[in-house]
Design a protein around this motif. Sequence first.
Motif, PDB file in Angstrom:
ATOM      1  N   ASN A   5      43.844  42.315  43.388  1.00 50.40           N
ATOM      2  CA  ASN A   5      44.587  41.788  44.296  1.00 50.40           C
ATOM      3  C   ASN A   5      46.151  42.438  44.883  1.00 50.40           C
ATOM      4  O   ASN A   5      46.481  42.789  45.889  1.00 50.40           O
ATOM      5  CB  ASN A   5      45.191  40.311  43.884  1.00 50.40           C
ATOM      6  CG  ASN A   5      44.059  39.250  43.796  1.00 50.40           C
ATOM      7  OD1 ASN A   5      42.920  39.550  44.439  1.00 50.40           O
ATOM      8  ND2 ASN A   5      44.261  38.417  43.021  1.00 50.40           N
ATOM      9  N   LEU A   6      46.444  43.230  43.749  1.00 50.19           N
ATOM     10  CA  LEU A   6      47.640  44.102  44.022  1.00 50.19           C
ATOM     11  C   LEU A   6      47.270  45.327  44.757  1.00 50.19           C
ATOM     12  O   LEU A   6      47.883  45.603  45.763  1.00 50.19           O
ATOM     13  CB  LEU A   6      48.239  44.548  42.653  1.00 50.19           C
ATOM     14  CG  LEU A   6      49.635  45.365  42.576  1.00 50.19           C
ATOM     15  CD1 LEU A   6      50.281  45.248  41.607  1.00 50.19           C
ATOM     16  CD2 LEU A   6      49.250  46.894  42.818  1.00 50.19           C
ATOM     17  N   MET A   7      46.140  46.009  44.503  1.00 53.14           N
ATOM     18  CA  MET A   7      45.816  47.136  45.047  1.00 53.14           C
ATOM     19  C   MET A   7      45.244  46.732  46.601  1.00 53.14           C
ATOM     20  O   MET A   7      45.788  47.395  47.605  1.00 53.14           O
ATOM     21  CB  MET A   7      44.475  47.800  44.405  1.00 53.14           C
ATOM     22  CG  MET A   7      44.964  48.349  43.306  1.00 53.14           C
ATOM     23  SD  MET A   7      45.796  49.730  43.462  1.00 53.14           S
ATOM     24  CE  MET A   7      45.638  50.730  41.859  1.00 53.14           C
ATOM     25  N   SER A   8      44.727  45.512  46.845  1.00 51.83           N
ATOM     26  CA  SER A   8      44.464  45.008  48.297  1.00 51.83           C
ATOM     27  C   SER A   8      45.918  44.836  49.022  1.00 51.83           C
ATOM     28  O   SER A   8      45.925  45.036  50.121  1.00 51.83           O
ATOM     29  CB  SER A   8      43.787  43.882  48.202  1.00 51.83           C
ATOM     30  OG  SER A   8      42.432  43.907  47.434  1.00 51.83           O
ATOM     31  N   LYS A   9      46.748  44.223  48.320  1.00 49.86           N
ATOM     32  CA  LYS A   9      48.121  43.960  48.616  1.00 49.86           C
ATOM     33  C   LYS A   9      48.673  45.151  49.405  1.00 49.86           C
ATOM     34  O   LYS A   9      49.284  45.298  50.378  1.00 49.86           O
ATOM     35  CB  LYS A   9      48.950  43.236  47.766  1.00 49.86           C
ATOM     36  CG  LYS A   9      50.321  42.654  48.542  1.00 49.86           C
ATOM     37  CD  LYS A   9      50.185  41.563  49.666  1.00 49.86           C
ATOM     38  CE  LYS A   9      49.590  40.377  49.228  1.00 49.86           C
ATOM     39  NZ  LYS A   9      49.210  39.399  50.284  1.00 49.86           N
ATOM     40  N   LEU A  10      48.548  46.319  48.247  1.00 50.31           N
ATOM     41  CA  LEU A  10      49.242  47.557  48.757  1.00 50.31           C
ATOM     42  C   LEU A  10      48.568  48.323  49.950  1.00 50.31           C
ATOM     43  O   LEU A  10      49.137  49.005  50.835  1.00 50.31           O
ATOM     44  CB  LEU A  10      49.414  48.391  47.621  1.00 50.31           C
ATOM     45  CG  LEU A  10      50.621  48.225  46.508  1.00 50.31           C
ATOM     46  CD1 LEU A  10      50.456  49.120  45.321  1.00 50.31           C
ATOM     47  CD2 LEU A  10      51.751  47.852  47.201  1.00 50.31           C
TER      48      LEU A  10
END
Length: 345
Positions: free
Chosen positions: A155-160
Amino acid sequence: MNWKSIIVNLVLVTTVLLTTTGTGVIADGNRTITDMAGTDVVLPEQVDRVITVGSVAVINAILITMGKQDTIVSGIPPFFSSGRFIYLRQFAPDTINKTRVEEASGAGLNVETAISLNSDVLFTFDKKQAETLREKGLNMFYLSWWTNAPDDMKNLMSKLGEVYNIPERAETYNSYLDSRIEKITDRVVSVPENEKPKVLVCNFNSMKSYESADWWIQKAGGINVAHDDFTSKNFEFDIEKLVAWDPDYIFVYDPSNKDAIYNDGRFGILNAVKNKHVDIIPSGIGPWLATSEQPLALMWAAKKIYPEKFEDIDIPSEMKYFYETFCNYEIPDSEISYILGGGVN
């Protein structure tokens, strides 16, 4: 209302709809993106200047993996000058001499200095810190990495990917992570719980175990002996606790810890010591505890715990793929050995 007014209003509504996409709204060259705590954060269309706060090494490692290390305008604290963070400096060399907003993780941020750097946004893993500094006028963006790993990681990678307008980069990382998790879990899922080895991940100098490693120990088919004791990201234990745990494997943070454990007569009774299963956690961008190198940590741990199940997994080959794909770096064999040895001080 005449027909001319109706047409104008339709055009305005259409424009608003076309410029609204999921969690981001573009208006006057800015977007509103929701961070991982559910807070709306206003960002420019192109994010060029960011400050990393708190867990600087981990956040910087993630930005390096996203190919966005050049956007970091804050310096790294002196602690990260050791060999265990060789690629943190090598892949983002400008951060060595840039202005520091804090001297160490958790030491407190200098708000005036942070404001002077004129950043677009500040990234942090500390939700309370995000709220506090936001009240002081800083544009904070909360990220969650290992609280609910590996889902948080993806989720963090997608957010970035959303923040930087590079969703394909995030998808490449997430697909790699998923494929390695699947490869490992498919082979250990049938291991009965009572046959799984007990594992301790720790810094023996400070007698701390790290929650960030909890997910990959379990995915690798081990039992994290500290799992039930975590109330924060670290758990401090004592000698009595270590002996009671009697781990089958001990993965240590500091290269000096391995000899320290083997040379201490008190620990000769531990299974990990008797069977020579004390190993140094590899370190490249940082120790593989919590950085973006965690897919490598998962495979490394699985191969240590179940060598017979993972004979076909070649860690050096995986490292070459990872660093070339995500860091644009062809790693030489000499550096592979260096990283697997945990680096040096």
